[in-house]
Enzyme design. Structure first.
Site, short mmCIF file in Angstrom:
data_model
loop_
_atom_site.label_atom_id
_atom_site.label_comp_id
_atom_site.label_asym_id
_atom_site.label_seq_id
_atom_site.Cartn_x
_atom_site.Cartn_y
_atom_site.Cartn_z
CB CYS A 131 -24.31 69.97 -64.39
SG CYS A 131 -23.26 68.66 -64.81
CD GLN A 158 -25.84 62.95 -64.90
OE1 GLN A 158 -26.31 62.30 -63.56
NE2 GLN A 158 -24.79 63.49 -64.79
CE LYS A 215 -18.83 64.52 -58.27
NZ LYS A 215 -18.42 64.84 -59.40
CG HIS A 244 -27.43 66.83 -67.23
ND1 HIS A 244 -26.61 66.24 -68.35
CD2 HIS A 244 -26.49 67.35 -66.30
CE1 HIS A 244 -25.43 66.39 -68.07
NE2 HIS A 244 -25.23 66.88 -66.79
CG ASN A 317 -25.32 69.79 -69.34
OD1 ASN A 317 -26.18 69.66 -70.44
ND2 ASN A 317 -24.13 69.33 -69.49
N1 LIG Z 1 -19.96 70.32 -68.46
C1 LIG Z 1 -20.85 70.64 -67.35
O1 LIG Z 1 -21.93 70.45 -67.55
C2 LIG Z 1 -20.10 70.93 -65.82
C3 LIG Z 1 -21.26 71.47 -65.04
C4 LIG Z 1 -20.97 71.78 -64.10
C5 LIG Z 1 -19.33 71.87 -63.49
N2 LIG Z 1 -18.58 71.21 -64.39
C6 LIG Z 1 -17.31 71.10 -64.12
O2 LIG Z 1 -16.35 72.28 -64.60
C7 LIG Z 1 -15.27 71.64 -64.86
C8 LIG Z 1 -14.75 71.87 -66.32
O3 LIG Z 1 -15.60 71.06 -67.05
P1 LIG Z 1 -15.87 71.16 -68.63
O4 LIG Z 1 -16.85 70.54 -68.99
O5 LIG Z 1 -15.76 72.76 -69.25
O6 LIG Z 1 -14.26 70.56 -69.00
P2 LIG Z 1 -13.45 70.73 -70.28
O7 LIG Z 1 -14.30 70.92 -71.54
O8 LIG Z 1 -12.63 69.33 -70.32
O9 LIG Z 1 -12.57 71.62 -69.98
C9 LIG Z 1 -11.69 71.83 -69.30
C10 LIG Z 1 -10.73 73.11 -68.96
O10 LIG Z 1 -9.67 73.06 -67.92
C11 LIG Z 1 -8.34 73.58 -68.96
N3 LIG Z 1 -7.49 72.81 -68.13
C12 LIG Z 1 -7.05 71.49 -67.98
N4 LIG Z 1 -5.92 71.27 -67.22
C13 LIG Z 1 -5.55 72.42 -66.85
C14 LIG Z 1 -4.45 72.86 -66.23
N5 LIG Z 1 -3.45 72.08 -65.73
N6 LIG Z 1 -4.29 74.19 -66.07
C15 LIG Z 1 -5.15 75.14 -66.46
N7 LIG Z 1 -6.36 74.88 -67.14
C16 LIG Z 1 -6.37 73.41 -67.47
C17 LIG Z 1 -8.77 73.13 -70.23
O11 LIG Z 1 -7.64 73.71 -71.04
P3 LIG Z 1 -7.02 73.14 -72.27
O12 LIG Z 1 -7.96 73.76 -73.14
O13 LIG Z 1 -5.61 73.77 -72.36
O14 LIG Z 1 -6.98 71.69 -71.94
C18 LIG Z 1 -10.11 73.54 -70.45
O15 LIG Z 1 -10.12 75.05 -70.68
C19 LIG Z 1 -14.98 70.28 -64.29
O16 LIG Z 1 -14.69 70.55 -62.86
C20 LIG Z 1 -16.53 70.13 -64.37
O17 LIG Z 1 -16.80 68.86 -63.21
C21 LIG Z 1 -19.09 70.81 -65.79
#
Ligand SMILES: NC(=O)c1ccc[n+]([C@@H]2O[C@H](COP(=O)([O-])OP(=O)(O)OC[C@H]3O[C@@H](n4cnc5c(N)ncnc54)[C@H](OP(=O)(O)O)[C@@H]3O)[C@@H](O)[C@H]2O)c1
Length: 344
Positions: A131, A158, A215, A244, A317
């Site tokens: 992000c 951030q 990154k 961010h 973000n």
């Molecule tokens: N937040 C940002 O600004 C942002 C920006 C760019 C990229 N990202 C990337 O996007 C990804 C997710 O970020 P997020 O902020 O959305 O995280 P998050 O709020 O922690 O959500 C994680 C998601 O993944 C699922 N998950 C976890 N373990 C799993 C498993 N074993 N099998 C299948 N699903 C699983 C969770 O499901 P449950 O509800 O079942 O736990 C939830 O739906 C990360 O790689 C992060 O680096 C985030």
């Protein structure tokens, strides 16, 4: 398959980014034939309403992707490494938000509107940048086209949503505890979010940079196709929920005026300028959360260096940094017939 409606799956549908996918799919009226919501055991069975219909979240497994054309993935790097190859084998194009494939030379790393042509090279996986990198790319591309980037120095501010839903909940709990008791507990030193700024995002590497900073450096070079760009970054977490902010110093190859810079940024698309300091107008997270463009303000010459300017860049973000860019990529994949599957 060409422009028929794809069968969609969201991997990580219950997370911060996953829930944004649903919001933006609805906002942009993304056409789809079917939708599958996948998450871990924790959320499997949960009900999610989308476009007036109730969906049941399913446990993600390697067999979840039969018949799926596009997977929007945001379940973290290790899950992507485990499940994405199965999705591609089943015929899906995966647009992945994790860091798992971003630096893979066979995987295009794309910001829609910046390097769309790279999408044509995909072999099933397309990566969405971090992000922090994502919101930098439209302004840096516009500035590079104008006068050539010589050196870029970035300091980030951030939001906690960049660390997932759990971090947002922690900031809330810590803030409540601090206001009532004057102190709070946190799970880790770098998670002392409330009333604090933390110069530590992701893990430290041996050279003293964090992985987050590395990154930003590597992904920017890949997206801009400038492998030797001089670029450095200090990444800092601040107690803000969404957006961010980045202080960015750019040294150009040649001399440019402020007006030329503003015109180039305005013409590029997806960039808005808010820059009227006399009237206290500049981009701030509290005003920008929920909006699509990248906002730029505080544009002023760097008095310490010829041909250099300072910028203040703010964006949501969870939108340009993740879900919005992913869905814009999915739109191009459908429009330009870049799916793997050919269904009749
Ligand atoms: N937040 C940002 O600004 C942002 C920006 C760019 C990229 N990202 C990337 O996007 C990804 C997710 O970020 P997020 O902020 O959305 O995280 P998050 O709020 O922690 O959500 C994680 C998601 O993944 C699922 N998950 C976890 N373990 C799993 C498993 N074993 N099998 C299948 N699903 C699983 C969770 O499901 P449950 O509800 O079942 O736990 C939830 O739906 C990360 O790689 C992060 O680096 C985030």
């Amino acid at each position: 398959m060409s422009k028929q409606k794809p069968n969609l799956a969201i991997l990580g549908a219950t997370g911060n980014v996953g829930r944004k996918f649903l919001e933006i799919l609805e906002e942009r009226d993304f056409p789809f034939e079917s939708l599958k919501l996948l998450a871990s055991e924790k959320s499997a069975g949960a009900k999610v309403k989308f476009k007036g219909k109730e969906y049941t979240v399913e446990l993600a497994t390697k067999n979840s992707f039969n018949g799926i054309d596009i997977v929007l993935a945001s379940a973290g790097g290790s899950i992507s490494k485990e499940l994405v190859p199965h999705a591609v084998n089943a015929g899906a194009v995966v647009i992945d938000n994790s860091s798992a494939y971003r630096m893979d030379p066979d995987v295009p790393l794309v910001i829609a509107g910046v390097n769309n042509t790279d999408l044509k090279k995909h072999k099933g996986i397309i990566a969405n940048p971090n992000c922090t990198t994502a919101q930098l790319m439209p302004p840096l591309k516009a500035l590079h086209n104008l006068a050539g980037l010589k050196r870029v120095v970035i300091s980030t501010y951030q939001s906690v949503s960049g660390a997932g839903k759990a971090a947002m909940d922690e900031l809330q709990e810590q803030s409540k505890e601090h206001l009532s008791k004057g102190t709070y507990n946190s799970k880790a030193v770098n998670k002392k979010f409330a009333f604090n700024v933390v110069p530590h995002i992701d893990v430290f590497s041996e050279d003293g940079y964090t992985k987050e900073e590395i990154k930003v450096i590597n992904e920017s070079r890949k997206i801009l196709d400038l492998p030797n760009l001089k670029i450095t970054c200090t990444a800092v977490r601040v107690p803000v929920y969404i957006c961010h902010s980045e202080s960015v110093n750019v040294e150009f190859e040649k001399s440019v005026t402020r007006d030329e810079i503003i015109n180039a940024l305005k013409k590029f698309g997806d960039i808005e300028i808010i820059d009227d300091p006399k009237d206290s107008k500049y981009p701030m997270p509290i005003d920008i959360a929920g909006k699509d463009p990248v906002y730029v303000g505080r544009i002023r010459p760097d008095k310490s260096c010829p041909n250099a300017y300072n910028f203040w860049i703010v964006a949501d973000n969870l939108r340009i940094g993740a879900a919005l860019n992913t869905i814009k990529i999915a739109e191009i994949v459908v429009k330009d017939s870049l799916l793997l599957t050919k269904r009749s």
